[in-house]
Motif scaffolding. Structure first.
Motif, short mmCIF file in Angstrom:
data_model
loop_
_atom_site.label_atom_id
_atom_site.label_comp_id
_atom_site.label_asym_id
_atom_site.label_seq_id
_atom_site.Cartn_x
_atom_site.Cartn_y
_atom_site.Cartn_z
N LYS A 117 6.17 3.15 -5.19
CA LYS A 117 6.22 3.65 -3.82
C LYS A 117 7.61 4.21 -3.52
O LYS A 117 7.74 5.28 -2.91
N GLU A 126 1.90 8.07 -4.90
CA GLU A 126 0.82 7.49 -4.10
C GLU A 126 0.44 6.16 -4.73
O GLU A 126 0.20 6.08 -5.94
N ILE A 132 1.10 0.87 1.62
CA ILE A 132 0.24 0.80 0.43
C ILE A 132 -1.16 0.35 0.86
O ILE A 132 -1.33 -0.71 1.46
#
Length: 461
Positions: free
Chosen positions: A28, A33, A53
């Motif tokens: 992250k 992604e 997340i």
């Protein structure tokens, strides 16, 4: 095979694991992604979701976003604790995705960095977190993937683009640590454990010695005095450390002051005088000696160590105080192996020699209980009052005849009882405890807040 430079998204199966979540935070941070699955929602998964997340808690391929179904750009990371029939895991495997264990990814990410790898059947989370703290608070700096949430940094991942060092917890489960390439390595303990993986103690020793053999030329090994370690390559320096024997690193002039230990560190680099350990417990003095050894080998200076060590405020569920009042002390710890229980109980007794010790223990895994029932019984017999919870199964199915009563039957103490979670607080209050210690690696942590509140209320009433 997907290359790291081509990764656009990373999907984690078992994202709520402490090691997995550190990797998720890394990706992250790198702008990828990130999403994942876990079986249960926890404080840790909640924090990951707050950090952006996406996580779901049902094993269902339809819940996976299309972003993570692009075979050429999505890396899939899983923990060995995930069952082989997991639907999502098999979807990715069957469709040609790059699917790797957490340890493999950790090994790839840390190539080109100087790995400070902390291994051992116990102590590794505290030692690696202490080491990372000492480096972080110095000019040396470090990156870190840790096996616990540090109270100082509120995370298990540290990032420092300027530092060549990465501190890693080298996990022996499923031989994961054999994917790492240490520059410096520490081995704290080599007790028989994970016998469902290794079979017997000799295979545990063999795996640790294989790990030690991975240290690169010009690196160093630091291990606790007395471990059955084969000397690695002659181009690797070897050092020892100990709490109460003379190794290369050991404490002298050890004494308690206001519940915390002070000592002088003897080392090959000279003596560091008047060091204060900021967290309690005799076991943590030994952990600190190992961490200070690694810090000195990494170039951290004496004054930096003396200033930083008292500021280390520990890790969640490692000798963590929840009630600390005159009429009541409650400590929670992750100990889940007989030797860990012995060390923790010894540490508590050293601080509170006059208090009766009441212990709550939740055994972790049917196989571990079966393998070490006698050891658990002997360790718990050193306590004054014992409450046993049912076994936490984690990844395992029940084994016939293996339960908490198995430990009870081997104990000499008459003050031992198997209780259900929902009855635990009432049973505790009946014995009017003054010093309580809860132990285990399962979900016992979910009981801690209510136990602490109930014990505090018992004082005021």
């Amino acid at each position: 095979m997907l290359q790291l430079k081509d990764i656009k998204s990373v999907y984690f199966i078992g994202i709520g694991g402490i090691g997995m979540s550190a990797l998720a935070r890394f990706f992250k941070y790198e702008g990828k992604e990130v999403a994942g699955y876990d079986r249960t929602q926890t404080d840790l998964t909640h924090k990951l979701e707050v950090e952006g997340i996406s996580i779901h808690y049902t094993d269902d391929v339809d819940l996976i976003s299309s972003t993570f179904k692009q075979q050429l750009s999505c890396l899939v990371v899983y923990t060995p604790a995930v069952p082989k029939d997991h639907t999502e895991l098999n979807f990715f495997r069957d469709n040609g995705f790059t699917v790797k264990k957490r340890a493999e990814v950790l090994g790839l990410l840390t190539q080109g960095m100087d790995g400070i790898c902390v291994a051992g059947t116990h102590g590794k989370t505290t030692i690696s977190s202490m080491t990372a703290h000492l480096l972080k608070q110095s000019k040396v700096g470090c990156n870190a993937f840790l096996g616990g949430i540090t109270n100082n940094y509120k995370t298990n991942f540290l990032h420092d683009v300027k530092s060549p060092y990465v501190v890693l917890e080298a996990d022996e489960f499923d031989r994961s640590f054999l994917h790492l390439k240490p520059h410096f390595a520490l081995v704290s303990a080599m007790d028989a454990d994970h016998l469902d993986i290794y079979g017997d103690a000799e295979q545990v020793y063999a795996a640790f010695n294989e790990f030690v053999s991975l240290i690169g030329a010009g690196g160093a090994l630091l291990h606790k005095v007395g471990l059955p370690i084969n000397e690695p390559d002659e181009e690797v320096e070897i050092f020892t450390y100990s709490l109460d024997e003379e190794g290369d690193f050991y404490p002298t002039n050890l004494h308690l002051k206001n519940g915390l230990y002070q000592f002088d560190l003897q080392s090959p680099f000279g003596k560091i005088s008047n060091v204060t350990l900021g967290i309690p417990g005799l076991v943590n003095v030994e952990n600190a000696v190992g961490a200070m050894g690694l810090a000195l080998l990494s170039g951290v200076e004496e004054d930096e160590i003396r200033e930083a060590l008292p500021k280390f405020s520990g890790i969640k569920r490692r000798f963590e105080y929840h009630v600390r009042e005159e009429g009541m002390v409650y400590i929670d710890d992750y100990a889940h192996h007989p030797e860990e229980i012995n060390a923790t109980v010894k540490s508590v007794r050293a601080i509170y020699p006059e208090k009766e010790l009441t212990v709550v223990f939740q055994p972790h895994l049917f196989t571990r209980t079966q393998d070490f029932a006698e050891g658990f019984a002997k360790a718990l017999d050193k306590c004054d009052q014992i409450f046993l919870l049912d076994i936490y199964p984690a990844r395992e199915l029940p084994i016939e005849g293996v339960n908490s009563e198995m430990i009870l039957k081997l104990m000499e103490s008459e003050k031992v009882k198997v209780v259900k979670k929902e009855a635990l607080l009432d049973e505790l209050l009946k014995v009017k405890p003054e010093l309580v210690l809860s132990l285990g690696a399962g979900d016992i942590d979910k009981l801690v807040p209510s136990l602490a509140e109930g014990l505090k209320d018992s004082i005021s009433n």
